[in-house]
Design a protein around this motif. Structure first.
Motif, PDB file in Angstrom:
ATOM      1  N   GLU A  37      10.336  43.059  39.231  1.00  0.00           N
ATOM      2  CA  GLU A  37      10.347  44.005  38.117  1.00  0.00           C
ATOM      3  C   GLU A  37      11.583  43.829  37.239  1.00  0.00           C
ATOM      4  O   GLU A  37      11.516  43.991  36.016  1.00  0.00           O
ATOM      5  CB  GLU A  37      10.291  45.445  38.653  1.00  0.00           C
ATOM      6  N   LYS A  38      12.708  43.483  37.865  1.00  0.00           N
ATOM      7  CA  LYS A  38      13.957  43.307  37.112  1.00  0.00           C
ATOM      8  C   LYS A  38      13.899  42.027  36.268  1.00  0.00           C
ATOM      9  O   LYS A  38      14.451  41.961  35.177  1.00  0.00           O
ATOM     10  CB  LYS A  38      15.126  43.224  38.112  1.00  0.00           C
ATOM     11  N   VAL A  39      13.220  41.010  36.790  1.00  0.00           N
ATOM     12  CA  VAL A  39      13.120  39.728  36.109  1.00  0.00           C
ATOM     13  C   VAL A  39      12.098  39.771  34.971  1.00  0.00           C
ATOM     14  O   VAL A  39      12.218  39.066  33.980  1.00  0.00           O
ATOM     15  CB  VAL A  39      12.727  38.628  37.124  1.00  0.00           C
ATOM     16  N   GLN A  40      11.100  40.621  35.119  1.00  0.00           N
ATOM     17  CA  GLN A  40       9.976  40.665  34.188  1.00  0.00           C
ATOM     18  C   GLN A  40      10.427  40.835  32.735  1.00  0.00           C
ATOM     19  O   GLN A  40       9.982  40.109  31.845  1.00  0.00           O
ATOM     20  CB  GLN A  40       9.037  41.804  34.564  1.00  0.00           C
ATOM     21  N   SER A  41      11.334  41.766  32.493  1.00  0.00           N
ATOM     22  CA  SER A  41      11.766  42.028  31.116  1.00  0.00           C
ATOM     23  C   SER A  41      12.494  40.824  30.520  1.00  0.00           C
ATOM     24  O   SER A  41      12.356  40.536  29.326  1.00  0.00           O
ATOM     25  CB  SER A  41      12.664  43.273  31.058  1.00  0.00           C
ATOM     26  N   LEU A  42      13.255  40.112  31.356  1.00  0.00           N
ATOM     27  CA  LEU A  42      13.967  38.929  30.871  1.00  0.00           C
ATOM     28  C   LEU A  42      12.980  37.836  30.476  1.00  0.00           C
ATOM     29  O   LEU A  42      13.163  37.152  29.457  1.00  0.00           O
ATOM     30  CB  LEU A  42      14.912  38.395  31.950  1.00  0.00           C
ATOM     31  N   LEU A  43      11.920  37.670  31.266  1.00  0.00           N
ATOM     32  CA  LEU A  43      10.929  36.646  30.963  1.00  0.00           C
ATOM     33  C   LEU A  43      10.088  37.028  29.749  1.00  0.00           C
ATOM     34  O   LEU A  43       9.727  36.173  28.930  1.00  0.00           O
ATOM     35  CB  LEU A  43      10.035  36.404  32.180  1.00  0.00           C
ATOM     36  N   GLU A  44       9.764  38.305  29.631  1.00  0.00           N
ATOM     37  CA  GLU A  44       9.025  38.759  28.442  1.00  0.00           C
ATOM     38  C   GLU A  44       9.839  38.484  27.181  1.00  0.00           C
ATOM     39  O   GLU A  44       9.309  38.044  26.154  1.00  0.00           O
ATOM     40  CB  GLU A  44       8.719  40.255  28.551  1.00  0.00           C
ATOM     41  N   LYS A  45      11.143  38.710  27.268  1.00  0.00           N
ATOM     42  CA  LYS A  45      12.030  38.445  26.138  1.00  0.00           C
ATOM     43  C   LYS A  45      12.062  36.953  25.816  1.00  0.00           C
ATOM     44  O   LYS A  45      12.048  36.548  24.643  1.00  0.00           O
ATOM     45  CB  LYS A  45      13.443  38.946  26.470  1.00  0.00           C
ATOM     46  N   ALA A 270       2.967  33.965  34.742  1.00  0.00           N
ATOM     47  CA  ALA A 270       2.499  34.370  36.062  1.00  0.00           C
ATOM     48  C   ALA A 270       3.461  35.380  36.695  1.00  0.00           C
ATOM     49  O   ALA A 270       3.033  36.325  37.370  1.00  0.00           O
ATOM     50  CB  ALA A 270       2.343  33.146  36.960  1.00  0.00           C
ATOM     51  N   THR A 271       4.752  35.201  36.480  1.00  0.00           N
ATOM     52  CA  THR A 271       5.740  36.133  37.021  1.00  0.00           C
ATOM     53  C   THR A 271       5.639  37.484  36.328  1.00  0.00           C
ATOM     54  O   THR A 271       5.747  38.536  36.962  1.00  0.00           O
ATOM     55  CB  THR A 271       7.167  35.564  36.857  1.00  0.00           C
ATOM     56  N   ILE A 272       5.415  37.457  35.017  1.00  0.00           N
ATOM     57  CA  ILE A 272       5.215  38.712  34.276  1.00  0.00           C
ATOM     58  C   ILE A 272       4.002  39.446  34.826  1.00  0.00           C
ATOM     59  O   ILE A 272       4.022  40.659  35.038  1.00  0.00           O
ATOM     60  CB  ILE A 272       5.044  38.430  32.772  1.00  0.00           C
ATOM     61  N   ILE A 368      10.453  32.109  43.036  1.00  0.00           N
ATOM     62  CA  ILE A 368       9.023  31.832  43.047  1.00  0.00           C
ATOM     63  C   ILE A 368       8.442  31.844  44.458  1.00  0.00           C
ATOM     64  O   ILE A 368       7.355  32.362  44.699  1.00  0.00           O
ATOM     65  CB  ILE A 368       8.720  30.487  42.368  1.00  0.00           C
ATOM     66  N   GLY A 369       9.174  31.290  45.418  1.00  0.00           N
ATOM     67  CA  GLY A 369       8.653  31.202  46.774  1.00  0.00           C
ATOM     68  C   GLY A 369       8.211  32.543  47.325  1.00  0.00           C
ATOM     69  O   GLY A 369       7.208  32.639  48.034  1.00  0.00           O
ATOM     70  N   SER A 370       8.927  33.603  46.984  1.00  0.00           N
ATOM     71  CA  SER A 370       8.608  34.925  47.519  1.00  0.00           C
ATOM     72  C   SER A 370       7.359  35.516  46.874  1.00  0.00           C
ATOM     73  O   SER A 370       6.836  36.524  47.355  1.00  0.00           O
ATOM     74  CB  SER A 370       9.788  35.877  47.297  1.00  0.00           C
ATOM     75  N   LEU A 371       6.887  34.901  45.789  1.00  0.00           N
ATOM     76  CA  LEU A 371       5.715  35.435  45.102  1.00  0.00           C
ATOM     77  C   LEU A 371       4.412  34.855  45.641  1.00  0.00           C
ATOM     78  O   LEU A 371       3.328  35.288  45.247  1.00  0.00           O
ATOM     79  CB  LEU A 371       5.814  35.142  43.602  1.00  0.00           C
ATOM     80  N   SER A 377      -0.929  38.138  42.870  1.00  0.00           N
ATOM     81  CA  SER A 377      -1.269  38.089  41.450  1.00  0.00           C
ATOM     82  C   SER A 377      -0.603  36.898  40.793  1.00  0.00           C
ATOM     83  O   SER A 377      -1.164  36.268  39.891  1.00  0.00           O
ATOM     84  CB  SER A 377      -0.819  39.383  40.765  1.00  0.00           C
ATOM     85  N   PHE A 378       0.606  36.561  41.241  1.00  0.00           N
ATOM     86  CA  PHE A 378       1.304  35.396  40.695  1.00  0.00           C
ATOM     87  C   PHE A 378       0.499  34.132  40.942  1.00  0.00           C
ATOM     88  O   PHE A 378       0.268  33.334  40.039  1.00  0.00           O
ATOM     89  CB  PHE A 378       2.694  35.258  41.330  1.00  0.00           C
TER      90      PHE A 378
END
Length: 407
Positions: A37-45, A270-272, A368-371, A377-378
């Motif tokens: 969730e913390k990474v999602q906003s950075l990737l969306e940006k 995929a992470t988003i 990525i490994g943890s997803l 969903s990833f």
């Protein structure tokens, strides 16, 4: 050993070059403290930043050099196509005129007034043309490069921008030589023309210039492919990727370069999707964000010139209708992309083949490994987009072959 090497090459090809080392380190840190969730906003940006990246390319030279035709060629348009630059035998451009890419509005080619017109002096030209707005300059000539061209190049260099000399209409020149009769060797004639250009620019104060000999109508021949590589290599990573995606599908090599760029975006999408939460797919024990999938596949089609407008232009080249072209290409992803289309691909089982390759090829991303995991969903989003991209690349290759066969 061979498999390990292949996996390593695949991983390297997917290295997220859109990121600076600082940005990538921040991704790792944010994930360690806050998860996906913390990474999602950075990737969306980052995805939005890539979509919004501007690229402004100036095309200049003396009047009648073929600047407008070159701009149309770079955008995959003919002069009859909607949005094409005006083409004429007299100077048709009296002020900088921007022409946006058909699918990437932030990529613009600027047709600048000829440097040899009486309206502008060499000294005032760059100032009046708003020099700083352009990422690089392409100086076009249909014959020998003139003193004004050399002066302009010197000033561009002094101000810290890149420039490229393009000798246009090389096909017409070679044809003229051949019609004169006698022994004809295309490579020898090209080298003679190139040497003449280099010599002239050298005398005008440009040491060891590189000159690209091109035909705007034969983009797989002469120096056109070499020019495209030089232009891309001269840009920073982010702008290079935008430039590649803006190229018309004139060769299999360009299509595969686009594939490489787009694969670099899939893991971000995929992470988003993993961060926003999975949505069950009707009738299947799978979950993913359908909206992200539909949006991404539609974007892939645009970048690969397989959207409605792109197919319409290509159909015009083949003398067939869009529906006939779709039938010949035989791809299930050329129609409207809906939830039904995606579910059908899942039921066919085509996407599951890609999952093991995904797992092996993304070890460079720290989280990525943890997803990965059953029902992730990833994994589903990555696998579906990877499958869609591969299928669209195959389709683009088929369409290219159909188009080339009709010419």
């Amino acid at each position: 050993m061979e498999n390990a090497s292949s996996s390593q090459q695949a991983a390297q090809s997917e290295t997220p070059t859109f990121f600076t080392q600082e940005e990538f380190s921040k991704l790792k840190s944010e994930f360690e403290t806050g998860g996906v969730e913390k990474v999602q906003s950075l990737l969306e940006k980052k995805v939005k930043e890539l979509d919004d990246t501007e690229l402004n390319i100036a095309v200049t030279g003396e009047s009648g050099a073929g600047k407008s035709t070159f701009i149309n060629a770079m955008r995959g348009l003919l002069k009859k196509d909607k949005g094409a630059a005006a083409v004429g035998t007299i100077e048709t451009t009296m002020e900088p005129t921007g022409y946006s890419h058909p699918n990437l509005p932030n990529v613009r080619y600027w047709d600048l007034p000829g440097t040899g017109t009486t309206r502008f002096t060499a000294g005032s030209y760059l100032k009046e043309m708003q020099f700083n707005k352009y990422d690089f300059f392409i100086i076009v000539s249909a014959g020998r490069f003139r003193e004004n061209d050399a002066k302009l190049a010197k000033e561009i260099k002094r101000l810290g921008k890149k420039f490229y000399f393009v000798r246009s209409k090389i096909d017409a020149d070679l044809n003229s030589v051949q019609l004169e009769g006698g022994e004809f060797d295309e490579d020898v004639e090209m080298e003679t023309i190139r040497s003449d250009c280099v010599s002239g620019l050298g005398k005008a104060g440009i040491p060891d210039p590189t000159v690209f000999l091109v035909s705007n109508f034969k983009k797989n021949m002469y120096d056109f492919p070499r020019l495209m590589k030089a232009l891309a290599d001269g840009l920073p990573n982010k702008k290079e990727s935008v430039f590649v995606l803006a190229l018309p599908n004139d060769s299999v090599e360009i299509i595969w370069k686009k594939r490489e760029v787009l694969k670099g975006r899939i893991w971000m999408l995929a992470t988003i999707a993993a961060g926003v939460g999975a949505i069950p797919v009707p009738g299947l024990s799978a979950a993913c964000d359908i909206g992200i999938l539909i949006g991404a596949i539609n974007n892939f089609r645009e970048y690969l010139c397989l959207d409605a407008a792109g197919l319409h232009r290509l159909a015009g080249r083949t003398g067939s209708s869009v529906e006939e072209l779709k039938t010949k290409a035989g791809s299930p992803l050329l129609g409207e992309i809906t939830e039904h289309v995606i579910v059908k691909r899942l039921r066919l089982g085509a996407v599951f083949v890609a999952v093991s390759a995904v797992e092996a090829g993304l070890h460079f991303v720290p989280f990525i490994g943890s997803l990965f995991g059953a029902g992730s969903s990833f994994v589903m989003t990555y696998a579906i987009l990877n499958d869609a991209l591969n299928l669209l690349v195959e389709t683009a290759e088929k369409v290219l072959a159909i188009t080339n066969g009709a010419e």
